[in-house]
Write an enzyme that holds these catalytic residues in place. Structure first.
Site, PDB file in Angstrom:
ATOM      1  N   GLY A  10      12.228 -12.786 -11.803  1.00  0.00           N
ATOM      2  CA  GLY A  10      13.226 -12.715 -12.862  1.00  0.00           C
ATOM      3  C   GLY A  10      13.398 -11.294 -13.381  1.00  0.00           C
ATOM      4  O   GLY A  10      14.509 -10.864 -13.704  1.00  0.00           O
ATOM      5  N   THR A  11      12.313 -10.564 -13.456  1.00  0.00           N
ATOM      6  CA  THR A  11      12.376  -9.184 -13.957  1.00  0.00           C
ATOM      7  C   THR A  11      13.289  -8.342 -13.065  1.00  0.00           C
ATOM      8  O   THR A  11      14.161  -7.613 -13.560  1.00  0.00           O
ATOM      9  CB  THR A  11      10.951  -8.581 -14.002  1.00  0.00           C
ATOM     10  OG1 THR A  11      10.134  -9.407 -14.829  1.00  0.00           O
ATOM     11  CG2 THR A  11      10.962  -7.163 -14.535  1.00  0.00           C
TER      12      THR A  11
ATOM     13  N   GLN B  97      14.260 -19.409 -18.345  1.00  0.00           N
ATOM     14  CA  GLN B  97      13.583 -20.577 -18.948  1.00  0.00           C
ATOM     15  C   GLN B  97      14.429 -21.847 -18.901  1.00  0.00           C
ATOM     16  O   GLN B  97      13.994 -22.885 -19.399  1.00  0.00           O
ATOM     17  CB  GLN B  97      13.208 -20.270 -20.408  1.00  0.00           C
ATOM     18  CG  GLN B  97      12.110 -19.241 -20.568  1.00  0.00           C
ATOM     19  CD  GLN B  97      10.759 -19.718 -20.011  1.00  0.00           C
ATOM     20  OE1 GLN B  97      10.536 -20.906 -19.794  1.00  0.00           O
ATOM     21  NE2 GLN B  97       9.863 -18.778 -19.770  1.00  0.00           N
TER      22      GLN B  97
ATOM     23  N   SER C  56      13.967 -17.461 -12.021  1.00  0.00           N
ATOM     24  CA  SER C  56      12.668 -17.134 -11.413  1.00  0.00           C
ATOM     25  C   SER C  56      12.003 -18.436 -10.982  1.00  0.00           C
ATOM     26  O   SER C  56      11.847 -19.361 -11.789  1.00  0.00           O
ATOM     27  CB  SER C  56      11.798 -16.416 -12.447  1.00  0.00           C
ATOM     28  OG  SER C  56      10.533 -16.161 -11.900  1.00  0.00           O
TER      29      SER C  56
ATOM     30  N   HIS D 141       8.980 -19.386 -10.233  1.00  0.00           N
ATOM     31  CA  HIS D 141       7.681 -19.888 -10.697  1.00  0.00           C
ATOM     32  C   HIS D 141       7.773 -20.622 -12.031  1.00  0.00           C
ATOM     33  O   HIS D 141       6.787 -21.216 -12.480  1.00  0.00           O
ATOM     34  CB  HIS D 141       6.622 -18.769 -10.720  1.00  0.00           C
ATOM     35  CG  HIS D 141       6.723 -17.767 -11.820  1.00  0.00           C
ATOM     36  ND1 HIS D 141       5.958 -17.845 -12.953  1.00  0.00           N
ATOM     37  CD2 HIS D 141       7.478 -16.654 -11.943  1.00  0.00           C
ATOM     38  CE1 HIS D 141       6.243 -16.798 -13.731  1.00  0.00           C
ATOM     39  NE2 HIS D 141       7.159 -16.066 -13.147  1.00  0.00           N
TER      40      HIS D 141
ATOM     41  N   CYS E  15       3.505 -11.914 -20.566  1.00  0.00           N
ATOM     42  CA  CYS E  15       3.731 -10.520 -20.196  1.00  0.00           C
ATOM     43  C   CYS E  15       3.318  -9.555 -21.296  1.00  0.00           C
ATOM     44  O   CYS E  15       3.309  -8.347 -21.097  1.00  0.00           O
ATOM     45  CB  CYS E  15       5.188 -10.293 -19.827  1.00  0.00           C
ATOM     46  SG  CYS E  15       5.643 -11.270 -18.417  1.00  0.00           S
TER      47      CYS E  15
HETATM   48  C1  LIG Z   1      12.974 -15.395 -20.385  1.00  0.00           C
HETATM   49  C2  LIG Z   1      12.250 -14.711 -19.265  1.00  0.00           C
HETATM   50  N1  LIG Z   1      12.858 -13.722 -18.592  1.00  0.00           N
HETATM   51  C3  LIG Z   1      12.281 -13.086 -17.586  1.00  0.00           C
HETATM   52  C4  LIG Z   1      11.003 -13.398 -17.193  1.00  0.00           C
HETATM   53  C5  LIG Z   1      10.377 -12.646 -16.068  1.00  0.00           C
HETATM   54  O1  LIG Z   1      10.301 -13.447 -14.930  1.00  0.00           O
HETATM   55  P1  LIG Z   1       9.311 -13.009 -13.750  1.00  0.00           P
HETATM   56  O2  LIG Z   1       7.950 -13.345 -14.188  1.00  0.00           O
HETATM   57  O3  LIG Z   1       9.745 -13.831 -12.577  1.00  0.00           O
HETATM   58  O4  LIG Z   1       9.532 -11.564 -13.515  1.00  0.00           O
HETATM   59  C6  LIG Z   1      10.303 -14.406 -17.858  1.00  0.00           C
HETATM   60  C7  LIG Z   1       8.916 -14.740 -17.509  1.00  0.00           C
HETATM   61  O5  LIG Z   1       8.105 -15.054 -18.379  1.00  0.00           O
HETATM   62  C8  LIG Z   1      10.945 -15.093 -18.934  1.00  0.00           C
HETATM   63  O6  LIG Z   1      10.339 -16.061 -19.613  1.00  0.00           O
END
Ligand SMILES: Cc1ncc(COP(=O)(O)O)c(C=O)c1O
Length: 401
Positions: free
Chosen positions: A74-75, A181, A201, A203, A327
């Protein structure tokens, strides 16, 4: 790995990989390990499954399969959307996001600021909601993109993404939403939403870590973030993570089939847990509004205690919950999301996020409801200096029960 029983209430951090998903991906880690971009049939056979997963993930969000670009997470998807807008419109140096985004946006925004861009982090109200007039006023002729999350990972608060997309469309500015989410919890229809970019994302929906996607609306121009081979129709270099992609496809199917369950059974479990805590544990307050909210999430302040201490004691009982986002674990600062909602630092430090999922049972929730009060009582008894704030301080707090 220990064999003790785990009670997992941290599904916004990550989710258990579904057995159906493991089954779907295994062949691509064992027999079918060819490169999806190879010209011979051993590779082409694999590429058929990548194509199928593209259809499955597109169906999850009502997109055209051509509008799906697989990424690593997602990042990466969030960073890529913002990067593309800036790279294609070099004269536009302004980005709008919110103060409650995931660190994927907050820290990328800070990075952009250091590199000569202007970034507006829109504030939120005490209940966690966004004032769309502020967004309207913030959009400028040099705004390259607006990037606003659909649902908050810490509080579960849902933003009116359809209205936000319409506002951006009306002003002719690109719009990206971080929907990481959302799948499996709320229906997603990119055609109805009319967004330019949307991040997911895998996972978070019972597939493994290390695979994500960026939806790119077919008429939206795109400048790749990862430049290399011609994979993903030249939009994301790097050999395809075939097992991850196949897993994502299967998980997307499951997420669609579980949407109803999340909104009935899981929602009822979350509500029971929330009510039991707010009624049964003194000096507790929900962070943010009751609705609109994800059906699986509740964030609760335990006044006078550090959330980290609660986490540690619950961990000893095999219970997994979190304070803020995974994170930001390790940071001593209170959550930026709760701070942006105007929650005083002392209270924010005592906030715990409970995020349920399709594998949680009523028995697990009962166990948590029974375990929590003595843990809180013990912590309060052992730290008299952390006694709850006086009643007037609580009344001043903007969150509602
Ligand atoms: C709202 C949101 N955006 C982005 C991310 C980042 O996703 P990823 O862990 O796949 O990089 C997360 C992960 O916790 C998230 O909750």
């Amino acid at each position: 790995m220990s064999k003790r029983r785990i009670y997992y209430f941290d599904n916004n951090a990550t989710t258990q990989v579904a057995p159906e998903v493991v089954e779907a991906m295994l062949p691509f880690l064992t027999n079918s390990w060819g490169n999806a971009s190879s010209a011979y049939s051993f590779g082409k056979e694999v590429s058929k499954h990548v194509k199928e997963a593209r259809h499955q993930t597109a169906a999850l969000i009502n997109a055209d399969p051509k509008e799906i670009v697989f990424t690593s997470c997602g990042t990466e998807s969030n960073n890529s959307a913002i990067h593309s807008a800036l790279a294609l419109h070099p004269q536009k140096k302004h980005v709008i996001t919110t103060a409650v985004e995931h660190s994927a946006n907050i820290n990328y925004g800070e990075f952009l600021r250091k590199h000569g861009y202007e970034v507006t982090f829109l504030p939120v109200d005490p209940d966690g909601s966004l004032d769309l007039h502020l967004l309207d006023q913030a959009i400028r002729p040099d705004t390259a993109i607006v990037s606003i999350m659909w649902a908050n990972n810490e509080t579960g608060i849902v933003f009116p993404i359809e209205e936000i997309a319409a506002l951006c469309r009306g002003k002719g500015v690109l719009f990206h939403t971080d929907a990481v989410q959302v799948p499996g919890k709320l229906p997603i229809d990119v055609k109805a939403l009319d967004v330019d970019f949307l991040s997911l994302s895998a996972h978070k929906l019972h597939a493994p870590k290390g695979i994500g996607l960026l939806y790119i609306r077919h008429r939206t121009r795109y400048q790749p973030y990862i430049i290399g081979g011609h994979q993903e129709h030249g939009r994301r270099g790097g050999t395809e993570n075939v097992a991850g992609i196949v897993a994502f496809g299967r998980a997307a199917e499951l997420a669609m089939s579980k949407l109803n369950e999340e909104n009935t059974r899981v929602r009822a479990l979350r509500d029971r847990l929330e009510t039991a805590i707010l009624k049964g544990v003194p000096h507790t307050v929900r962070s943010g509004a009751k609705e609109p909210r994800l059906p699986n999430t509740t964030n609760i302040a335990f006044d006078g205690i550090e959330a980290e201490a609660i986490l540690l004691m619950l961990d000893q009982a095999g219970i997994c919950v979190s304070s803020g986002s995974a994170c930001t674990t390790g940071s001593l600062d209170p959550s930026h999301v709760l701070t942006a909602m105007g929650i005083p630092a002392m209270r924010a430090r005592g906030c715990v996020r409970f995020s349920l999922g399709i594998y949680n049972t009523a028995e697990e929730v009962d166990h948590l409801i029974a375990t929590l009060p003595p843990v809180i009582a013990k912590l309060r008894a052992s730290s008299p200096e952390h006694s709850p704030p006086p009643p007037h301080a609580r009344a001043a707090h903007p969150t509602k029960r």
